[in-house]
Scaffold this active site. Structure first.
Site, PDB file in Angstrom:
ATOM      1  N   LYS A 223       0.818  -1.223   0.000  1.00  0.00           N
ATOM      2  CA  LYS A 223       0.000   0.000   0.000  1.00  0.00           C
ATOM      3  C   LYS A 223       0.847   1.268   0.000  1.00  0.00           C
ATOM      4  O   LYS A 223       2.027   1.244   0.341  1.00  0.00           O
ATOM      5  CB  LYS A 223      -0.985  -0.035   1.168  1.00  0.00           C
ATOM      6  N   ARG A 257      -4.473 -10.348   3.487  1.00  0.00           N
ATOM      7  CA  ARG A 257      -4.777 -10.144   2.058  1.00  0.00           C
ATOM      8  C   ARG A 257      -3.518  -9.595   1.393  1.00  0.00           C
ATOM      9  O   ARG A 257      -3.118  -8.466   1.698  1.00  0.00           O
ATOM     10  CB  ARG A 257      -5.948  -9.159   1.939  1.00  0.00           C
TER      11      ARG A 257
HETATM   12  N1  HH2 Z   1      -7.534  -3.207  -0.098  1.00  0.00           N
HETATM   13  C1  HH2 Z   1      -7.766  -3.054  -1.426  1.00  0.00           C
HETATM   14  C2  HH2 Z   1      -8.885  -3.644  -2.024  1.00  0.00           C
HETATM   15  N2  HH2 Z   1      -9.738  -4.399  -1.296  1.00  0.00           N
HETATM   16  N3  HH2 Z   1     -10.373  -5.356   0.762  1.00  0.00           N
HETATM   17  C3  HH2 Z   1     -10.167  -5.517   2.072  1.00  0.00           C
HETATM   18  N4  HH2 Z   1     -11.012  -6.265   2.804  1.00  0.00           N
HETATM   19  N5  HH2 Z   1      -9.094  -4.947   2.722  1.00  0.00           N
HETATM   20  C4  HH2 Z   1      -8.201  -4.173   2.059  1.00  0.00           C
HETATM   21  O1  HH2 Z   1      -7.266  -3.649   2.699  1.00  0.00           O
HETATM   22  C5  HH2 Z   1      -8.388  -3.963   0.643  1.00  0.00           C
HETATM   23  C6  HH2 Z   1      -9.509  -4.572   0.018  1.00  0.00           C
HETATM   24  C7  HH2 Z   1      -6.812  -2.245  -2.239  1.00  0.00           C
HETATM   25  O2  HH2 Z   1      -5.796  -3.055  -2.799  1.00  0.00           O
HETATM   26  P1  HH2 Z   1      -5.801  -3.682  -4.286  1.00  0.00           P
HETATM   27  O3  HH2 Z   1      -6.938  -4.626  -4.496  1.00  0.00           O
HETATM   28  O4  HH2 Z   1      -4.468  -4.284  -4.513  1.00  0.00           O
HETATM   29  O5  HH2 Z   1      -5.933  -2.452  -5.245  1.00  0.00           O
HETATM   30  P2  HH2 Z   1      -7.145  -1.796  -6.052  1.00  0.00           P
HETATM   31  O6  HH2 Z   1      -8.178  -1.345  -5.081  1.00  0.00           O
HETATM   32  O7  HH2 Z   1      -6.484  -0.655  -6.790  1.00  0.00           O
HETATM   33  O8  HH2 Z   1      -7.707  -2.834  -7.002  1.00  0.00           O
END
Ligand code: HH2
Length: 281
Positions: A223, A257
């Site tokens: 992040k 995650r």
């Molecule tokens: N972080 C992201 C997306 N979904 N869900 C949960 N439960 N907790 C989190 O910390 C979380 C999440 C953001 O990360 P990522 O999926 O890698 O990126 P993006 O939102 O740009 O697809």
């Protein structure tokens, strides 16, 4: 402490669960554009399971600050074929990262067992009904604001206390909708309407959150707060991401995650061996 998501059941304390991230989006902050092709996405999902992921979290809409919203038809088109294929090919728990009841319902029909709802269902009461009807798992995540504006000027008096109070209030609403406590994982939502200092305070305060009686899921992987601390690009943030996972495991967090599944699983298993929580043979 029990967690159930359809046919999957975990009893904590147990070896840490790793949830591998699989974004089937063009614009996710770390893997955007890599897995838009369903065949590549399914192959990546199988790879995550081979690396030790017990859960695959499939997302069809980026929630990074300022990301463009995706309509339901497009999210269904991106997500459902991948859910169906991975549910048939692997024994992993299939999670879908969505805020839309229609996507959640279709995903549960296609074989998903966990709904990861970053909005904690503040806009659409139908989502919780779908979770309750399917006996699926549910990730209840804290966010201040919406993805479009959440990083503009997040403010808290006591971020740990406010997140804990939010969990309590939402758990009561969930139970009214028919979702049982055993179906719920709590997530403080690192980076969702939080400054660097808020994220660090939440990581330091994990013990308070993990004493609330439900397993905690943590998403710190790659992040931007890590980028702010070390000036590193997303694929250069693995070291700090794994360090946070080990720190969080010590504070009682049970589910992680992550993008870097192999490295995180190895680090968590090493910690468990040193703590005599996992047999070496
Ligand atoms: N972080 C992201 C997306 N979904 N869900 C949960 N439960 N907790 C989190 O910390 C979380 C999440 C953001 O990360 P990522 O999926 O890698 O990126 P993006 O939102 O740009 O697809």
């Amino acid at each position: 402490m029990e967690f159930t998501a359809r046919q999957h059941q975990w009893v904590f304390p147990r070896p840490a669960v790793v949830m591998g991230i699989l974004n089937v989006t063009p614009d996710s902050f770390s893997d955007g554009g890599c897995y838009l092709d369903p065949e590549r996405a399914v192959a990546r999902g199988e790879e995550l399971v081979a690396e030790g992921a017990e859960v695959i979290d499939i997302g069809g809409e980026s929630t990074r600050p300022g990301a463009a919203p995706v309509d339901e038809a497009e999210e269904l088109r991106r997500v459902i074929p991948v859910v169906r294929a991975l549910a048939a090919k692997t024994r992993a728990l299939i999670s879908v990262d969505t805020r839309k009841a229609g996507v959640a319902r279709a995903a549960l029909e296609a074989g998903a067992g966990l709904i990861n709802d970053i909005e904690a269902h503040r806009t659409d009461p139908e989502l919780w009904k779908a979770v309750a009807a399917a006996g699926a798992g549910y990730v209840l995540m804290h966010m201040q604001g919406t993805p479009g504006t959440m990083q503009v000027n997040p403010q808290y008096r006591d971020v740990v206390g406010e997140v804990a109070a939010f969990f309590e209030e939402r758990m009561r609403c969930l139970e009214h909708s028919g979702v049982q406590r055993e179906q719920v994982l709590l997530d403080p939502g690192i980076g969702f309407g939080k400054t660097l200092e808020h994220n660090l305070a939440l990581l330091r305060g994990l013990r308070v959150l993990s004493s609330a009686g439900r397993p905690i899921l943590l998403g710190v992987s790659r992040k931007s707060f890590i980028g702010r601390l070390f000036g590193a690009e997303p694929d250069q943030r693995t070291g700090a991401s794994v360090a946070c996972a080990l720190w969080a495991a010590d504070a009682g967090v049970g589910v992680f995650r992550v993008h870097d599944v192999a490295q995180t699983v190895q680090a968590l298993r090493m910690r468990e061996i040193l703590n005599h929580q996992t047999k070496t043979r």
